[in-house]
Design a protein around this motif. Structure first.
Motif, PDB file in Angstrom:
ATOM      1  N   SER A 111       0.567  -1.183  -0.030  1.00  0.00           N
ATOM      2  CA  SER A 111       0.086   0.110  -0.011  1.00  0.00           C
ATOM      3  C   SER A 111       1.038   1.256   0.153  1.00  0.00           C
ATOM      4  O   SER A 111       1.905   1.275   0.711  1.00  0.00           O
ATOM      5  CB  SER A 111      -0.920  -0.163   1.234  1.00  0.00           C
ATOM      6  OG  SER A 111      -1.813  -1.054   1.270  1.00  0.00           O
ATOM      7  N   GLN A 112       0.440   2.202  -0.779  1.00  0.00           N
ATOM      8  CA  GLN A 112       0.953   3.582  -0.815  1.00  0.00           C
ATOM      9  C   GLN A 112       0.171   4.555  -0.009  1.00  0.00           C
ATOM     10  O   GLN A 112      -0.910   4.899  -0.782  1.00  0.00           O
ATOM     11  CB  GLN A 112       1.358   3.919  -2.301  1.00  0.00           C
ATOM     12  CG  GLN A 112       2.381   2.990  -2.881  1.00  0.00           C
ATOM     13  CD  GLN A 112       2.689   3.576  -4.207  1.00  0.00           C
ATOM     14  OE1 GLN A 112       2.918   4.747  -4.560  1.00  0.00           O
ATOM     15  NE2 GLN A 112       2.117   2.855  -5.230  1.00  0.00           N
ATOM     16  N   THR A 113       0.513   4.927   0.939  1.00  0.00           N
ATOM     17  CA  THR A 113      -0.371   5.786   1.568  1.00  0.00           C
ATOM     18  C   THR A 113      -0.506   7.191   1.032  1.00  0.00           C
ATOM     19  O   THR A 113       0.604   7.843   1.007  1.00  0.00           O
ATOM     20  CB  THR A 113      -0.211   6.121   3.436  1.00  0.00           C
ATOM     21  OG1 THR A 113      -0.261   4.755   3.931  1.00  0.00           O
ATOM     22  CG2 THR A 113      -0.945   6.908   3.973  1.00  0.00           C
ATOM     23  N   ILE A 114      -1.764   7.680   1.026  1.00  0.00           N
ATOM     24  CA  ILE A 114      -1.979   9.151   0.535  1.00  0.00           C
ATOM     25  C   ILE A 114      -2.322   9.982   1.963  1.00  0.00           C
ATOM     26  O   ILE A 114      -1.666  11.044   2.070  1.00  0.00           O
ATOM     27  CB  ILE A 114      -3.206   9.183  -0.609  1.00  0.00           C
ATOM     28  CG1 ILE A 114      -2.954   8.478  -1.796  1.00  0.00           C
ATOM     29  CG2 ILE A 114      -3.417  10.555  -0.785  1.00  0.00           C
ATOM     30  CD1 ILE A 114      -4.190   8.116  -2.585  1.00  0.00           C
ATOM     31  N   ILE A 115      -3.240   9.597   2.611  1.00  0.00           N
ATOM     32  CA  ILE A 115      -3.609  10.072   3.976  1.00  0.00           C
ATOM     33  C   ILE A 115      -4.131   9.133   4.785  1.00  0.00           C
ATOM     34  O   ILE A 115      -4.723   8.169   4.393  1.00  0.00           O
ATOM     35  CB  ILE A 115      -4.569  11.510   3.439  1.00  0.00           C
ATOM     36  CG1 ILE A 115      -4.686  12.283   4.900  1.00  0.00           C
ATOM     37  CG2 ILE A 115      -5.832  10.919   3.140  1.00  0.00           C
ATOM     38  CD1 ILE A 115      -5.361  13.359   4.825  1.00  0.00           C
ATOM     39  N   GLY A 116      -3.719   9.425   6.150  1.00  0.00           N
ATOM     40  CA  GLY A 116      -4.344   8.433   6.945  1.00  0.00           C
ATOM     41  C   GLY A 116      -4.376   9.408   8.424  1.00  0.00           C
ATOM     42  O   GLY A 116      -3.455  10.236   8.745  1.00  0.00           O
ATOM     43  N   HIS A 117      -5.032   8.866   9.457  1.00  0.00           N
ATOM     44  CA  HIS A 117      -4.860   9.284  10.773  1.00  0.00           C
ATOM     45  C   HIS A 117      -5.482   8.209  11.737  1.00  0.00           C
ATOM     46  O   HIS A 117      -6.193   8.514  12.748  1.00  0.00           O
ATOM     47  CB  HIS A 117      -5.730  10.666  10.877  1.00  0.00           C
ATOM     48  CG  HIS A 117      -7.430  10.439  10.839  1.00  0.00           C
ATOM     49  ND1 HIS A 117      -8.094   9.888  11.982  1.00  0.00           N
ATOM     50  CD2 HIS A 117      -8.174  11.102   9.749  1.00  0.00           C
ATOM     51  CE1 HIS A 117      -9.201  10.013  11.470  1.00  0.00           C
ATOM     52  NE2 HIS A 117      -9.468  10.616  10.289  1.00  0.00           N
ATOM     53  N   GLY A 118      -5.583   6.910  11.626  1.00  0.00           N
ATOM     54  CA  GLY A 118      -5.785   5.820  12.519  1.00  0.00           C
ATOM     55  C   GLY A 118      -6.929   5.328  12.361  1.00  0.00           C
ATOM     56  O   GLY A 118      -6.981   3.913  12.683  1.00  0.00           O
ATOM     57  N   SER A 119      -7.840   6.135  12.027  1.00  0.00           N
ATOM     58  CA  SER A 119      -9.101   5.359  11.542  1.00  0.00           C
ATOM     59  C   SER A 119      -9.819   5.431  10.184  1.00  0.00           C
ATOM     60  O   SER A 119     -10.592   4.711   9.440  1.00  0.00           O
ATOM     61  CB  SER A 119     -10.256   5.702  12.360  1.00  0.00           C
ATOM     62  OG  SER A 119     -10.394   7.064  12.489  1.00  0.00           O
TER      63      SER A 119
END
Length: 189
Positions: free
Chosen positions: A16-24
């Motif tokens: 996976s290549q993360t674009i945006i995330g914040h835990g949930s």
């Protein structure tokens, strides 16, 4: 909801290549798809995806979603609604609220395992589920979140590239893990 411009060098990586995330809530690229993933307060997951194979060119992405894990998001690429496939749908309760940090380009681990292979600009997080008219307005404004009639729905916004902390990094160079990028509207770093 989210909106941003993206230019990736590969969409076919198995990781996976993360674009945006914040835990949930996470938005990532994996195996020629854009995946949207949410976790509810009971740690149940729901996940949706749409095909995405564009590389080495800028695309404007909007994920329009009302914040409830039982509701399908609408994903737009360059102003055009895409077919979204539900992968899992176990989450039924409100989304787990862990937003103490927002991660751009990389997952929570802070290593290179989930690092985005490409560039982002005009990353915006919104409180509203967009109408097609709003998506069109945002696309026609070149994704500039502060220039649309519904900017009061903006939670956070990063232009990405104009920030002082990024000025010392050459275009195309990696941003060091753990770099804090202040938001353009001052709500988060």
């Amino acid at each position: 909801s989210f909106s941003f411009w993206i230019n990736v060098t590969s969409t076919s990586l198995g990781t996976s290549q993360t674009i945006i995330g914040h835990g949930s809530v996470y938005l990532q690229i994996k195996s020629n798809t854009i995946e949207f993933f949410v976790k509810d307060e009971d740690l149940n997951n729901s996940e949706w995806s749409t095909t995405y194979t564009s590389t080495n060119k800028w695309d404007f992405i909007v994920v329009s979603w009302n914040g409830m894990p039982t509701t399908n998001p609408i994903i737009y690429i360059n102003g055009i609604s895409q077919t979204v496939t539900k992968i899992t749908s176990a989450a039924t309760n409100p989304v787990r609220n862990l937003q103490t940090k927002v991660y751009l380009f990389d997952g929570v681990a802070g290593g290179s395992d989930y690092e985005l292979q490409g560039s982002l600009t005009d990353m915006a997080v919104w409180t509203t589920e967009f109408t097609p008219t709003q998506v069109s307005e945002l696309y026609n404004a070149d994704g500039k979140a502060l220039g649309v009639s519904f900017y009061s729905s903006l939670i956070d916004y990063w232009r990405l590239g104009t920030e002082n902390v990024l000025s010392a990094i050459a275009v195309g160079d990696a941003i060091p893990n753990g770099t804090v990028i202040p938001s353009d509207i001052g709500k988060n770093a």
